[in-house]
Design a protein around this motif. Structure first.
Motif: not given
Length: 758
Positions: A55-59, A64-72
């Motif tokens: 029941r989680m959403l993952t980027l 446009g957003l910080e690339k480091e946030a992908i998967g995190q």
């Protein structure tokens, strides 16, 4: 703003071609966000993929957003605007995302640079696939046309993602699956939010503290002696005295003697002597302790004295402490750190004790109990209320995560979910550690609005000053009364009230006199029982019936106001006659203080809480008679709609935006303006940023709210002009159906951009 004359749609063939050129699903998603950002003329485009098991959403992709946030960057279903779009399977559009009531900041993503926000669910029929999000630096950037186009793209993406995942799944079958630990999906329990915040820890069930027999664990040692009992007795006494000192330092106004019952029982020679006698006769120390505690508990439980019946809980709590010190259990550390309390009933003193013992948060069975929730908010302890069936599903010692913002309880949360909520808790703590509230609050066109703090405990004063409150709009004076065994004296009350006035300097302080009754009952009310306490002896009725108590409080408030700027407000006033009688008593108290030669505030203004339909109907009469009025929306909603706010079965009917409530607020504000009577508003309605434009447009220019909510409220005020707010208020006042108001609040009609002052 609309992006006319630009063909923003692109067809399934274009998306399919992107996938054909991609090496993986993530490559495809990254290509897709670039294309969508281009077509939507947006600075940001992101895709979140939903995992139904966790029941989680993952980027999974962003431009446009910080690339480091992908998967995190991960969000649980329902969390923030992205989680809301996925949970309710609907579009979410916000001109300024931070002003939306469901906005939740995510540190490190870079989203704060892009106020304009729009999200649409990616879905296949009723199956959740993910969320497509666009953002931009220009506020109010997206309109209905943009939303329609983005929904279309979301539908197209769903088909391609489904096919892509199928294809990737076929490829994975050719490879041996990697071993990975399997985590059970967390169970989500939906309750009612009572106190904001996030807490994680093991469930500690104390429901047996009020019901059932006190029992010893089966694993209790059999080699214990009377010397072991004496050591446990001495250790328990030391622990309780240390707790009392800690509580006094942290909560000086309400924590005095909250452990007194425990210490008195320990000091009772008959109690400890009876246990020693049984041990000497050959009974094990554990069995002797259990027998004596249950014997005393039976006596207390059958007492006709309400105060003595309440002490049964103290006795059993003490029994558990003695037992665990005796056998060396984990409670010997006097520490509820890492534990979430499950309880069917709690007294205010229980909450204070458990908070002093470092409990992380609370899950309570039943409806929202106002005074317990208010204390938890002041202590910054999350609380969620759940129904009996859901409560029974939570097992003692299970891992819990509670979200007090949305009213969610997760049983056995996954590691990912815990990590996500931990990051969100850290982000919130960081925001609150650097208050962003300006010293003055202005609407977008420069109109001055005054922002005050609601104070429940003296510990709230530090937050009120940190968040630049312009004064105290409401001090709820009942909390020092609620946790004691007797009424505090005039001098004890004076010391509490004086600290509030001194903390505010020349800023305005509004003391509300004692408001008990309903769900706020004193343990020393002489066993008064009423068939319908919410319609019984509460508020001003109780005070006028008990003028000795009322006079002591008035004298303390008048004295504390000397040299300051304090006002006195009476709760639950239903008629002019009640106000006049209370005003006469104030004058008598002034004369008494004059005779005693004690300094007091001779210019003390007197006002009322507008909480009853009768007060609304007589708003004009009150506006001509009192010095000020404060609309108490919590009780006003309850009494106007005939909804017991503590009853979980009808809680969905407790609506701040009911047309009758909106019109009542407008009536009081208009009559106050007509007769130049100061009008403010407090209660939970002010905590909802969606309601701020209505309140301002209806004529309310003084808002009082819990200190931690002040940044959100100030941002909501700054986002609109008075012209916009009045337009919104007129529209909402014109609705006759709840559903019309709800639809408008979800998707308010576009209003012109604010005209900033020159």
């Amino acid at each position: 703003m609309g992006k006319a004359n630009i063909n923003m749609t692109f067809d399934l063939k274009e998306l399919s071609s992107l996938f054909e050129k991609s090496n993986s699903l993530d490559d495809f998603l990254q290509s897709a966000v670039s294309v969508v950002a281009y077509h939507m003329r947006s600075a940001v485009c992101s895709i979140y993929i939903y995992d139904d098991a966790t029941r989680m959403l993952t980027l999974r992709a962003t431009q446009g957003l910080e690339k480091e946030a992908i998967g995190q960057l991960e969000l649980p279903l329902g969390q923030g605007l992205v989680g809301l779009a996925m949970k309710e399977l609907r579009s979410v559009c916000a001109g300024r995302a931070a002003d939306h009531p469901d906005f939740y900041p995510v540190a490190g993503s870079g989203e704060e640079r892009y106020p304009a926000f729009m999200a649409v669910p990616i879905r296949r029929q009723l199956s959740r696939v993910g969320v497509l999000v666009v953002q931009d630096v220009q506020p109010d950037y997206y309109d209905e046309t943009d939303e329609m186009v983005l929904r279309t793209i979301g539908l197209q993406l769903a088909a391609v993602i489904e096919n892509a995942e199928l294809l990737m799944g076929l490829h994975r079958r050719k490879e041996p699956p990697a071993a990975r630990p399997v985590e059970a999906a967390p169970e989500q329990i939906k309750g009612l939010p009572a106190s904001d915040g996030i807490a994680m820890g093991r469930a500690r069930l104390i429901v047996s503290g009020r019901a059932g027999r006190f029992r010893a664990p089966a694993s209790a040692p059999s080699t214990l002696t009377i010397d072991d009992f004496d050591r446990a007795l001495a250790k328990s006494e030391r622990q309780l005295k240390e707790l009392q000192i800690d509580a006094g330092e942290m909560l000086s106004d309400v924590a005095q003697l909250i452990f007194s019952a425990h210490l008195l029982i320990l000091a009772d020679e008959k109690f400890s002597g009876e246990i020693r006698r049984l041990i000497t006769s050959g009974i094990s120390p554990v069995d002797a302790l259990v027998e004596v505690v249950n014997g005393y508990a039976d006596i207390l439980a059958t007492s006709t004295n309400q105060r003595l019946r309440e002490k049964e809980h103290d006795l059993k709590d003490l029994g558990h402490r003695l037992l665990e010190n005796l056998i060396g259990g984990d409670r010997a550390q006097v520490d509820y750190s890492g534990q979430i309390i499950l309880a069917d009933t709690l007294l205010p003193s229980d909450v204070l004790k458990l908070a002093t013992e470092k409990a992380e948060g609370f899950v309570m069975q039943g409806g929202v109990t106002a005074h317990i929730a208010i204390i938890c908010r002041s202590l910054h302890k999350p609380m969620v209320m759940v129904g009996p069936e859901m409560f029974a599903r939570i097992q003692d010692d299970s891992e819990l995560l509670i979200d007090g913002i949305q009213g969610l309880v997760f049983v056995q949360p996954s590691r990912k979910m815990r990590a996500v909520y931990l990051r969100q808790r850290q982000a919130t703590a960081k925001l609150e550690s650097v208050p962003s509230v300006k010293t003055e609050t202005h609407m977008a066109d420069g109109t001055r609005i005054r922002l005050y703090a609601n104070i429940n405990l003296l510990s709230d004063l530090e937050s009120a000053n940190s968040f630049n409150a312009e004064g105290v709009g409401l001090y709820r004076s009942e909390f020092p009364f609620l946790i004691r065994d007797a009424f505090p004296t005039e001098e004890e009350q004076y010391q509490v009230y004086l600290r509030i006035v001194q903390s505010m300097g020349r800023r305005e302080v509004t003391f509300r006199t004692l408001d008990i009754g309903g769900d706020k009952l004193l343990a020393y009310q002489g066993g008064v029982e009423e068939d319908n306490p919410f319609l019984g002896l509460r508020g001003i009725r109780f005070l006028l019936r008990n003028k000795d108590v009322f006079s002591e409080q008035l004298c303390a408030m008048l004295r504390a106001g000397a040299g300051g700027n304090a006002r006195i407000m009476f709760p639950l006033v239903s008629s002019i006659d009640e106000f006049v009688e209370a005003r006469e008593l104030v004058r008598e108290c002034m004369q008494q203080l004059e005779r005693r030669g004690v300094a007091y505030n001779r210019e003390t203004k007197l006002g009322i809480m507008v909480e009853l339909p009768s007060a609304v109907a007589q708003a004009a009469d009150f506006a001509k008679t009192v010095d000020f009025m404060s609309i108490g929306t919590n009780d006003l909603i309850q009494y106007m709609l005939a909804v017991d706010r503590t009853n979980a079965m009808v809680s969905r009917l407790y609506l701040a935006y009911h047309p009758a409530i909106l019109r009542a607020i407008e009536i009081v504000a208009a009559e106050g303006k007509r007769f130049e009577c100061d009008v403010s508003i407090c209660g939970d309605i002010v905590r909802d940023p969606r309601m701020i434009p209505f309140l301002l447009g209806a004529g309310i220019d003084k808002l009082s709210v819990a200190p931690r909510r002040m940044p959100d409220v100030q941002r909501a005020v700054e986002a609109v002009t008075m012209q916009q707010a009045q337009s919104i208020a007129r529209t909402m006042l014109g609705f006759s159906r709840i559903s019309e108001v709800e639809a408008f609040m979800k998707n308010p009609a576009p209003v012109p951009a604010p005209e900033l002052p020159q």
